[in-house]
Scaffold this motif. Structure first.
Motif, PDB file in Angstrom:
ATOM      1  N   UNK A  24       0.853  -1.177   0.000  1.00 39.48           N
ATOM      2  CA  UNK A  24       0.000   0.000   0.000  1.00 39.48           C
ATOM      3  C   UNK A  24       0.895   1.235   0.000  1.00 39.48           C
ATOM      4  N   UNK A  25       0.627   2.136  -0.916  1.00 37.43           N
ATOM      5  CA  UNK A  25       1.482   3.312  -1.103  1.00 37.43           C
ATOM      6  C   UNK A  25       0.637   4.529  -1.477  1.00 37.43           C
ATOM      7  N   UNK A  26       1.159   5.710  -1.147  1.00 38.16           N
ATOM      8  CA  UNK A  26       0.663   6.943  -1.752  1.00 38.16           C
ATOM      9  C   UNK A  26       1.468   7.242  -3.008  1.00 38.16           C
ATOM     10  N   UNK A  30       7.531   4.024  -2.490  1.00 42.22           N
ATOM     11  CA  UNK A  30       8.023   4.864  -1.396  1.00 42.22           C
ATOM     12  C   UNK A  30       7.336   4.397  -0.109  1.00 42.22           C
ATOM     13  N   UNK A  31       8.021   3.631   0.739  1.00 47.97           N
ATOM     14  CA  UNK A  31       7.392   3.113   1.963  1.00 47.97           C
ATOM     15  C   UNK A  31       6.846   4.240   2.832  1.00 47.97           C
ATOM     16  N   UNK A  32       5.663   4.003   3.381  1.00 46.89           N
ATOM     17  CA  UNK A  32       4.968   5.003   4.181  1.00 46.89           C
ATOM     18  C   UNK A  32       4.396   4.292   5.399  1.00 46.89           C
ATOM     19  N   UNK A  33       4.885   4.630   6.584  1.00 45.60           N
ATOM     20  CA  UNK A  33       4.444   3.925   7.793  1.00 45.60           C
ATOM     21  C   UNK A  33       2.957   4.054   8.052  1.00 45.60           C
ATOM     22  N   UNK A  34       2.314   5.084   7.532  1.00 50.74           N
ATOM     23  CA  UNK A  34       0.864   5.221   7.705  1.00 50.74           C
ATOM     24  C   UNK A  34       0.108   4.099   6.997  1.00 50.74           C
ATOM     25  N   UNK A  35       0.756   3.499   5.987  1.00 53.15           N
ATOM     26  CA  UNK A  35       0.081   2.514   5.137  1.00 53.15           C
ATOM     27  C   UNK A  35       0.686   1.123   5.300  1.00 53.15           C
ATOM     28  N   UNK A  36       1.333   0.880   6.439  1.00 56.92           N
ATOM     29  CA  UNK A  36       1.893  -0.445   6.698  1.00 56.92           C
ATOM     30  C   UNK A  36       0.782  -1.491   6.751  1.00 56.92           C
ATOM     31  N   UNK A  37       1.168  -2.742   6.489  1.00 60.31           N
ATOM     32  CA  UNK A  37       0.190  -3.840   6.494  1.00 60.31           C
ATOM     33  C   UNK A  37      -0.097  -4.309   7.915  1.00 60.31           C
ATOM     34  N   UNK A  38      -0.516  -3.381   8.756  1.00 62.72           N
ATOM     35  CA  UNK A  38      -0.950  -3.744  10.105  1.00 62.72           C
ATOM     36  C   UNK A  38      -2.380  -4.257  10.058  1.00 62.72           C
ATOM     37  N   UNK A 251       0.330   9.611 -13.124  1.00 65.95           N
ATOM     38  CA  UNK A 251       1.693  10.160 -13.198  1.00 65.95           C
ATOM     39  C   UNK A 251       2.246  10.443 -11.807  1.00 65.95           C
ATOM     40  N   UNK A 252       1.405  10.977 -10.925  1.00 66.58           N
ATOM     41  CA  UNK A 252       1.829  11.269  -9.558  1.00 66.58           C
ATOM     42  C   UNK A 252       2.232   9.989  -8.834  1.00 66.58           C
ATOM     43  N   UNK A 253       1.508   8.917  -9.078  1.00 64.63           N
ATOM     44  CA  UNK A 253       1.740   7.664  -8.361  1.00 64.63           C
ATOM     45  C   UNK A 253       3.160   7.152  -8.560  1.00 64.63           C
ATOM     46  N   UNK A 254       3.735   7.363  -9.739  1.00 66.28           N
ATOM     47  CA  UNK A 254       5.094   6.863 -10.014  1.00 66.28           C
ATOM     48  C   UNK A 254       6.122   7.992 -10.048  1.00 66.28           C
ATOM     49  N   UNK A 255       5.755   9.175  -9.589  1.00 65.92           N
ATOM     50  CA  UNK A 255       6.631  10.342  -9.726  1.00 65.92           C
ATOM     51  C   UNK A 255       7.855  10.273  -8.815  1.00 65.92           C
ATOM     52  N   UNK A 256       7.802   9.474  -7.767  1.00 65.41           N
ATOM     53  CA  UNK A 256       8.946   9.368  -6.852  1.00 65.41           C
ATOM     54  C   UNK A 256       9.559   7.975  -6.871  1.00 65.41           C
ATOM     55  N   UNK A 339      -4.149   2.769  -5.216  1.00 64.52           N
ATOM     56  CA  UNK A 339      -3.215   3.307  -4.230  1.00 64.52           C
ATOM     57  C   UNK A 339      -3.533   4.755  -3.894  1.00 64.52           C
ATOM     58  N   UNK A 340      -3.637   5.079  -2.578  1.00 60.76           N
ATOM     59  CA  UNK A 340      -3.735   4.179  -1.434  1.00 60.76           C
ATOM     60  C   UNK A 340      -5.073   3.419  -1.469  1.00 60.76           C
TER      61      UNK A 340
END
Length: 383
Positions: A24-26, A30-38, A251-256, A339-340
């Motif tokens: 799960x990503x924004x 780019x790992x994002x702790x808000x979207x961890x697989x908890x 485009x934003x999804x893969x921008x980083x 995503x997300x």
């Protein structure tokens, strides 16, 4: 000629995806702790999909950071009221009679809202030939079917030799054949296994021409077993009020995205070296400069994801029209994601879901009884 089992239906099974395997990503890659697989995060996605009217949700399986499929499904099941759970089973992980008992338990917890995604990949640390993997899957399925349709299990195969004089401990809530089996695979051995034993053939996104070719192939294979099956599509989705806004989000999804890290993500999954993954790569290679392999089908997701690697991109009418084209081809089950995942679940429900007639395939197949069945975990007498 494509002959889906549910050709008579005017609706389709609209499902979502639970990202329990660190997906799960924004911004993709780019790992994002808000979207961890908890459990808290992924359970919120399942409960939202349940409340918003989705009819099923895929709980995947992979040996990577995240949650075990069966544990997660068992924990989230009592928190849902109407959605089915499509739990992925990697065949060989459990002794088949104990697997059958686990299925029966969860099926009763859900009052028949369980569906099964059969996976034939290698187990972690294992290297088997394709022939051995698919034969093991075939034997597991055949043992499960004995458990669901007979009063005993008597099986002699290459991988399993099992004789049990009762199937009382493994009787599921669902009747007339037990939970539906969904299967995705592109090798001839995998397609033949699906044609012989499974209910829904799941495909990853590709051009309509290529999807049609796979469906025609499965129809011919199923004919040799005097069977018909249904067809499903697992695909991401980006829907916005306008097509320009949807393409901008793609485009934003893969921008980083760091391409090297994207390659690492693609290669860490258990299925990274399968034919299906190779076909997703080929679709990316055929795409235009912006990543579109045909109108509204964007392959950019596959730059940082193994498996399903493309998304439907467009405004609500365009996405609904594309889904209708798939329906006209004979597809009756869809597993969407974005995503997300929580945000896109809500957007798809707002913009597209109201335009679609939704169904539950277990209901349409007559698997769910009108009353609690006389099973040991149902209303049957204790012995």
């Amino acid at each position: 000629m494509i002959k889906p089992k549910s050709a008579h239906l005017t609706g389709s099974e609209i499902s979502w995806f639970a990202p329990i395997c660190s997906d799960d990503y924004e911004y993709l890659g780019v790992p994002d702790n808000r979207l961890k697989s908890t459990f808290a995060h992924t359970a919120e996605i399942v409960q939202s999909a349940d409340q918003l009217g989705y009819r099923n949700i895929l709980c995947p399986s992979s040996y990577q950071v995240g949650q075990d499929t069966w544990t997660f499904a068992s924990a989230v099941a009592p928190l849902t009221t109407q959605i089915n759970l499509l739990a992925a089973i990697r065949t060989g992980e459990l002794w088949p009679p104990m697997l059958a008992r686990s299925i029966a338990t969860l099926d009763h917890i859900l009052n028949g809202r369980l569906t099964i995604n059969i996976i034939s990949s290698n187990l972690p640390g294992e290297t088997l030939s394709s022939e051995a993997r698919y034969q093991r899957s075939r034997e597991v399925i055949e043992i499960l079917k004995q458990a669901w349709t007979q009063d005993h299990i008597d099986y002699a195969g290459e991988h399993y030799q099992i004789q049990l004089d009762t199937t009382d401990p493994v009787r599921p809530y669902q009747q007339n054949g037990g939970p539906l089996l969904y299967f995705g695979g592109y090798s001839p051995l995998g397609k033949d296994l699906c044609a012989e034993h499974c209910d829904v053939y799941l495909m990853w996104p590709d051009t309509e021409e290529n999807l049609r070719g796979h469906m025609e192939d499965l129809t011919e294979r199923a004919d040799t077993y005097d069977r018909t099956i249904d067809y499903g599509l697992r695909v991401h989705v980006i829907v916005r009020e306008t097509e320009d806004a949807a393409r901008a989000h793609a485009r934003k999804l893969v921008s980083r995205l760091d391409e090297q890290f994207g390659t690492e993500i693609r290669n860490r999954a258990q299925d990274a070296k399968t034919l299906g993954v190779a076909l997703q790569a080929q679709a990316r290679e055929r795409s235009d400069d912006e990543g579109y392999v045909e109108p509204h089908l964007w392959t950019g997701v596959g730059r940082a994801r193994s498996g399903c690697g493309a998304a439907l991109v467009g405004n609500p009418d365009q996405i609904a029209a594309k889904i209708q084209r798939y329906m006209d081809m004979g597809i009756r089950s869809f597993i969407f994601s974005g995503y997300p995942h929580l945000d896109e679940c809500k957007l798809f429900a707002r913009y597209v879901l109201p335009q679609l007639e939704t169904i539950s395939l277990p209901v349409e197949y007559g698997r769910i009884p009108t009353q609690t069945p006389p099973t040991p975990l149902g209303v049957g007498e204790r012995r």
